[in-house]
Design an enzyme around this catalytic site. Structure first.
Site, mmCIF file in Angstrom:
data_model
loop_
_atom_site.group_PDB
_atom_site.id
_atom_site.type_symbol
_atom_site.label_atom_id
_atom_site.label_comp_id
_atom_site.label_asym_id
_atom_site.label_seq_id
_atom_site.Cartn_x
_atom_site.Cartn_y
_atom_site.Cartn_z
ATOM 1 N N SER A 165 10.804 -18.680 3.701
ATOM 2 C CA SER A 165 12.139 -18.077 3.558
ATOM 3 C C SER A 165 12.841 -17.816 4.880
ATOM 4 O O SER A 165 13.798 -17.052 4.943
ATOM 5 C CB SER A 165 12.022 -16.763 2.779
ATOM 6 N N LYS A 217 12.472 -7.363 0.083
ATOM 7 C CA LYS A 217 13.285 -7.684 1.261
ATOM 8 C C LYS A 217 14.545 -6.817 1.308
ATOM 9 O O LYS A 217 14.968 -6.372 2.382
ATOM 10 C CB LYS A 217 13.669 -9.165 1.240
ATOM 11 N N THR A 220 -2.666 3.317 -7.695
ATOM 12 C CA THR A 220 -3.895 3.926 -8.223
ATOM 13 C C THR A 220 -3.604 5.227 -8.952
ATOM 14 O O THR A 220 -4.106 5.478 -10.053
ATOM 15 C CB THR A 220 -4.895 4.169 -7.070
ATOM 16 N N PRO A 245 0.826 -1.214 0.000
ATOM 17 C CA PRO A 245 0.000 0.000 0.000
ATOM 18 C C PRO A 245 0.863 1.267 0.000
ATOM 19 O O PRO A 245 1.962 1.290 0.558
ATOM 20 C CB PRO A 245 -0.788 -0.114 1.311
ATOM 21 N N GLY A 246 0.337 2.305 -0.648
ATOM 22 C CA GLY A 246 0.983 3.613 -0.576
ATOM 23 C C GLY A 246 2.110 3.848 -1.554
ATOM 24 O O GLY A 246 2.810 4.864 -1.471
ATOM 25 N N VAL A 247 2.321 2.929 -2.520
ATOM 26 C CA VAL A 247 3.420 3.140 -3.474
ATOM 27 C C VAL A 247 2.944 3.857 -4.738
ATOM 28 O O VAL A 247 3.729 4.087 -5.653
ATOM 29 C CB VAL A 247 4.118 1.810 -3.849
ATOM 30 N N GLY A 248 1.651 4.190 -4.803
ATOM 31 C CA GLY A 248 1.167 4.995 -5.937
ATOM 32 C C GLY A 248 0.587 4.190 -7.075
ATOM 33 O O GLY A 248 0.618 4.634 -8.226
#
Length: 775
Positions: free
Chosen positions: A679, A722, A363, A358-361
Site C-alpha cells: 500500500s 490506517k 482478552t 495489542p492493548g485493545v482489550g
C-alpha cells in the site's frame, strides 16, 4: 388290550397333588365333607374306596372332568378322627381301576369303575432281563441322587412280581404328577418297565448336568470365599500398618465416584474396565500410577455438567457496556448470539476471532462475554506452541503423558459449555513435532467438534456447546483452513475520545485501587488525561496509557507517604513535571510542506501507523537506491512508481532523460524496523514526482494505495487502522483508492468527521490533490 374282570359301584376319594400306586401303603389326611362321608360309608361296608387324582389342585368340589379317569382301588386299613375335624386314614393300594360313570350325591361322590387287569405280567426271561436292567439303573440313580433311602432299594430288590416291581419304583421316583398318572394308566407291565428305563436314562443325564453345575458353583463359591478371606486379611494387615483404606478402599471410592459422575455409558464402561485393571495391578508397578492418573482425568472432566445461560439480552448489554467502552461490533455479535439462543436454545457455539493490535482489550472482552452469558471462563495461550501434542495430548504409552491444552481447559472450566479463549492464535508455529494449527481444525469446526479426539483420553469428547473465542494481532499469519472456520471481528483501536473515557472510567480507578489511593488523595483533570494520551503515548490500544497512569499513581503515592502533599490534583503542567518532557509530537506528521517527502499510512500487527517516505535526487548516472529495511513488495512498488514516472515524464513536466543524469535515493526512516506491504505505491510515486518537479507535498495529506505501471490505484486493506493512525498523527486529509469507499462505514464516526477522504482511481488524481504549486 385291557382285560376286564368286573364292574362295580364304589365311593370316590379325590386326591390333591398326590397319586397312589397299587402296592403302596401310606397315611392320608382327609378334610372335605364329602370325602369324610365316603370314608365313613366304606368303613361300614367292605373298607374299599377308589383313589383318583385331581387334575387341578385348587378345585375344592371337583366334577367328572376335573378327575383323571384311571385311579387305584385301595383298602382303608384304619381311620382316626382328629380334633380339628379332619380324618387320618391308613390305606393300601390294591389294583388299577377305570371310572366309567360319575355320580355326585349330596352326601358323597360315587363312581362306577372297572377293575383293570395287569397285561403281560407273566415272568418270562425277557421280562426278567428288563427288570434286571431297570434295577441296575435304579440302583445307580439311588446312589447318584441320594434322595432314596437304602431301605427302599433293599425292598425293591426283594420284589419278584413284575407289576409290583414297576409300581414301587415309579412311586419312589421324584416325577411330576402327570408323568406318574401316565405310568398308572399303562396296563402292560412290559411297557411300564420300558417307560421307566427311559425316564431313568433322562434322570441320569439331568443328574450329571446338576453335578457339573454344582461343582462349578462350588468352585466359584470357594474362589469368592477365598478372595473375601484374603481381602479381609489384607484389610487387617493394612490396619496394623496404619493404612486405614489401602488399595481396596481407594478402588471402592473410585467406583462410587464413577457411578455418580454422570458419564456417557461408553465412557463409564471404559472407566470401570480400567478400574478393574487398576485393582488387579501391583501398587508398585509403573503402569499403576499411569492408570490412576487416567481415572482421575476421566472423573474430573465435565461430561454432562452444564451451566444455565442467563438469556437476558438487556442485562448482557449492560455488562458489556460496563466492562468496555466502544467496540460496538463485538457487542452486537454477542447480543445476536444470545437472542438466537433465547429463541432456539440449541445453537452451536460460534467461533469468534477478535483481531486487532495489542492493548485493545481482546482478552478482557472474552472474559466479559463469559460474564454476560453467565458461563464459566477459561483461557489458554497458544503463543509459541509448536507441538501437535499440546493440542491433542500425548498417548498414554509415553512417560509423563498428559491430555492436550483443550482437555486441560475443559477440566479447569468444570462445565461443557464455557467461554473458551484461545489467546494469540496467530503466534503458533510448526516444526518436526507436527502442526498444532492443523490439530486445531477439528476443535474449531462446529460440524466435527462434538466428537473431539484427544490422544490421552482416547474417547470422543463433546465440544459443540463450547463458545470458542480466539484472539490474533495479525490474521495474515493464520493458515487459511483455520481462518475459514472462524468469524473475524476486527478491533482497530481506540480514538482519542474513547481513550480518555476508558482512562477515566476503567484504567484510572483500577490503578488508584492497586496503589492504595482514594479520590480524596488524587484528582485527575480531563485535560491531564488528554495530555498523557497525546504526548506520552502513540498506540492503537491503551496498554501504554495504563502504564503512564500507573507511573502517575506511584509518584502521587510517594508524595503523600513522604508528607510532601496530602492531596494531588493532576493538571497538564503537573503531568509534565511527573512524566518529563513529551515523548511524541501531536499534530501534523510534517511541520511544513516538504519537497520530496510524503506521508504514507501503514498497517502493522500493532495497529495503524504513519510512514514518512523521502526521496533525494542528486547528479549521477541513473542509479536507484532503496533504504530503510524494505521488503520485496515495497521494493517492487518503488520500481513500479519509477517506471510509471519515466513513461509519463512529458505530461509531468519532467526531463525525459532524468534517469540518465541523476541518482535517485528513496528512504523510509526507522531503518531498524522491517517494512513491507502493497500500500505504499502512490506515496513513493508522489514523493518521487515532488522531488523531480520541485512541487512540495501538502503537510496535512496522508495517502495509501498500490500503483500499477499504467498509474491505476488499487485497493488496500486495513483502512480503519490506517485512518485511526492518521487521526492520531493530526492529519486532516487522506487519499484512498476509490474501491475502498465501502470500508468507510467501519470507521468510527468521530474519526470520520475529523478527516477528509479523497477517493482516487488514478495517480494523476493523487498528484493533483497531494502536490502544491512550485515555488
Amino acid at each position: 388290550m385291557v382285560d376286564t374282570i368286573n364292574r362295580r359301584q364304589i365311593p370316590l376319594l379325590p386326591l390333591r397333588g398326590l397319586l397312589v400306586f397299587p402296592s403302596m401303603v401310606l397315611h392320608l389326611d382327609v378334610g372335605r365333607a364329602k370325602s369324610v362321608q365316603a370314608l365313613e360309608q366304606v368303613m361300614e361296608e367292605d373298607h374299599q374306596i377308589l383313589l383318583a387324582t385331581q387334575k387341578e389342585i385348587s378345585i375344592d368340589e371337583p366334577s367328572a372332568d376335573d378327575i383323571y379317569s384311571v385311579g387305584t382301588l385301595a383298602k382303608v386299613k384304619s381311620l382316626l378322627k382328629l380334633p380339628n375335624g379332619t380324618v387320618r386314614i391308613h390305606v393300601e393300594g390294591l389294583q388299577r381301576a377305570k371310572i366309567e360313570q360319575y355320580f355326585d350325591n349330596d352326601d358323597c361322590i360315587k363312581v362306577e369303575a372297572t377293575i383293570l387287569e395287569e397285561v403281560d405280567a407273566e415272568l418270562t426271561s425277557e421280562l426278567q432281563a428288563i427288570m434286571r436292567n431297570l434295577l441296575s439303573m435304579f440302583e445307580q440313580y439311588t446312589k447318584a441322587s441320594k434322595k432314596i433311602s437304602a431301605e427302599t432299594l433293599t425292598a425293591v430288590k426283594d420284589i419278584t412280581e413284575p407289576g409290583q416291581f414297576a409300581d414301587v419304583i415309579a412311586a419312589n421316583l421324584p416325577l411330576k404328577l402327570a408323568q406318574k398318572q401316565s405310568l398308572l394308566e399303562i396296563a402292560s407291565v412290559e411297557k411300564r418297565l420300558m417307560t421307566l428305563i427311559e425316564i431313568l436314562n433322562n434322570e441320569k443325564e439331568i443328574l450329571g448336568l446338576e453335578k457339573k453345575i454344582g461343582q462349578r458353583v462350588k468352585k466359584s463359591m470357594e474362589k469368592t470365599q477365598k478372595e473375601y478371606y484374603l481381602r479381609e486379611q489384607m484389610k487387617a494387615i493394612q490396619k496394623e500398618l496404619g493404612d486405614k483404606e489401602g488399595r481396596t478402599g481407594e478402588v471402592s471410592t473410585l467406583r462410587e465416584k464413577i457411578e455418580e459422575a454422570n458419564m456417557p455409558e461408553a465412557i463409564k464402561e471404559k472407566a470401570l474396565k480400567e478400574l478393574d485393571r487398576y485393582e488387579k495391578m501391583p501398587a508398585n508397578s509403573a503402569e499403576s500410577s499411569v492408570l490412576r492418573n487416567y481415572l482421575d482425568w476421566l472423573l474430573q472432566l465435565p461430561w454432562t455438567n452444564e451451566t444455565e445461560d442467563q438469556l437476558d439480552v438487556i442485562r448482557a448489554e449492560e455488562i458489556l457496556n460496563e466492562d468496555h467502552y466502544g467496540l460496538e461490533k463485538v457487542k452486537e455479535r454477542v447480543l445476536e448470539y444470545l437472542a438466537v439462543q433465547q429463541l432456539t436454545r440449541e445453537l452451536k457455539g460460534p467461533i469468534l476471532c477478535l483481531a486487532g493490535p495489542p492493548g485493545v482489550g481482546k482478552t478482557s472482552l472474552a472474559r466479559s462475554i463469559a460474564r454476560s452469558l453467565n458461563r464459566n471462563f477459561v483461557r489458554i495461550s497458544l503463543g509459541g506452541v509448536r507441538d501437535e501434542a499440546e493440542i491433542r495430548g500425548h498417548r498414554r504409552t509415553y512417560v509423563g503423558a498428559m491430555p492436550g491444552r483443550v482437555i486441560q481447559g475443559m477440566k479447569k472450566a468444570g462445565s461443557i459449555n464455557p467461554v473458551f479463549l484461545l489467546d494469540e492464535i496467530d503466534k503458533m508455529a510448526n516444526d518436526f513435532r507436527g502442526d498444532p494449527s492443523a490439530a486445531l481444525l477439528e476443535v474449531l469446526d462446529p460440524e466435527q467438534n462434538n466428537t473431539f479426539s484427544d490422544h490421552y483420553i482416547e474417547e470422543p469428547y463433546d465440544l459443540s456447546k463450547v463458545m470458542f473465542v480466539t484472539t490474533a494481532n495479525n490474521i495474515s499469519t493464520i493458515p487459511g483452513p483455520l481462518l475459514d472456520r472462524m468469524e473475524i471481528i476486527s478491533i482497530a483501536g481506540y480514538t482519542e475520545v474513547e481513550k480518555i473515557q476508558i482512562a477515566k472510567n476503567h484504567l484510572l480507578p483500577k490503578q488508584m485501587k492497586d496503589h492504595g489511593l482514594t479520590k480524596g488523595m488524587l484528582q485527575v483533570k480531563e485535560e491531564a488525561i488528554q495530555k498523557v494520551v497525546r504526548y506520552y503515548t502513540r498506540e492503537a490500544g491503551v496498554r501504554s496509557l495504563e502504564r503512564q497512569l500507573a507511573s502517575l499513581c506511584r509518584k502521587t503515592a510517594k508524595k503523600i507517604v513522604s508528607n510532601e502533599k496530602k492531596r494531588v490534583i493532576l493538571t497538564p503542567k503537573i503531568v509534565e513535571e511527573m512524566l518529563g518532557k513529551p515523548r511524541f509530537r501531536y499534530g501534523l506528521a510534517e511541520v511544513e510542506d516538504q519537497i520530496g517527502a510524503a506521508t504514507g499510512l501503514a498497517y502493522t500487527s500493532a495497529g495503524g501507523d504513519t510512514l514518512s517516505i523521502e526521496v533525494s535526487v542528486a547528479p549521477g548516472k541513473g542509479k536507484l537506491t532503496l533504504t530503510g529495511k524494505l521488503g520485496d513488495v515495497m521494493k517492487e512498488s518503488a520500481q513500479a512508481a519509477f517506471s510509471y514516472i519515466r513513461s509519463r515524464s512529458e505530461e509531468l513536466k519532467i526531463d525525459p532523460s532524468f534517469n540518465e543524469k541523476n541518482d535517485i535515493h528513496i528512504h523510509v526512516p526507522e531503518g531498524a524496523t522491517p517494512k513491507d506491504g502493497p500500500s505504499a505505491g502512490i506515496t513513493m510515486a508522489t514523493a518521487l514526482v515532488s522531488a523531480l518537479t520541485g512541487r512540495p507535498v501538502k503537510k496535512e495529506v496522508g495517502m495509501t494505495g498500490e500503483i500499477t505501471l499504467r498509474g491505476r490505484v488499487l485497493p488496500i486493506g486495513g483502512l480503519k487502522e490506517k485512518s485511526m493512525s492518521a487521526h492520531r498523527a493530526g492529519l486532516t486529509t487522506i487519499i484512498i483508492p476509490k474501491d475502498n469507499e465501502k470500508d468507510l462505514e467501519d470507521i468510527p464516526e468521530s474519526v470520520r468527521n475529523d478527516l477528509q477522504y479523497i477517493l482516487v482511481s488514478h495517480l494523476d488524481e493523487v498528484l493533483e490533490q497531494a502536490l502544491g504549486e512550485k515555488e
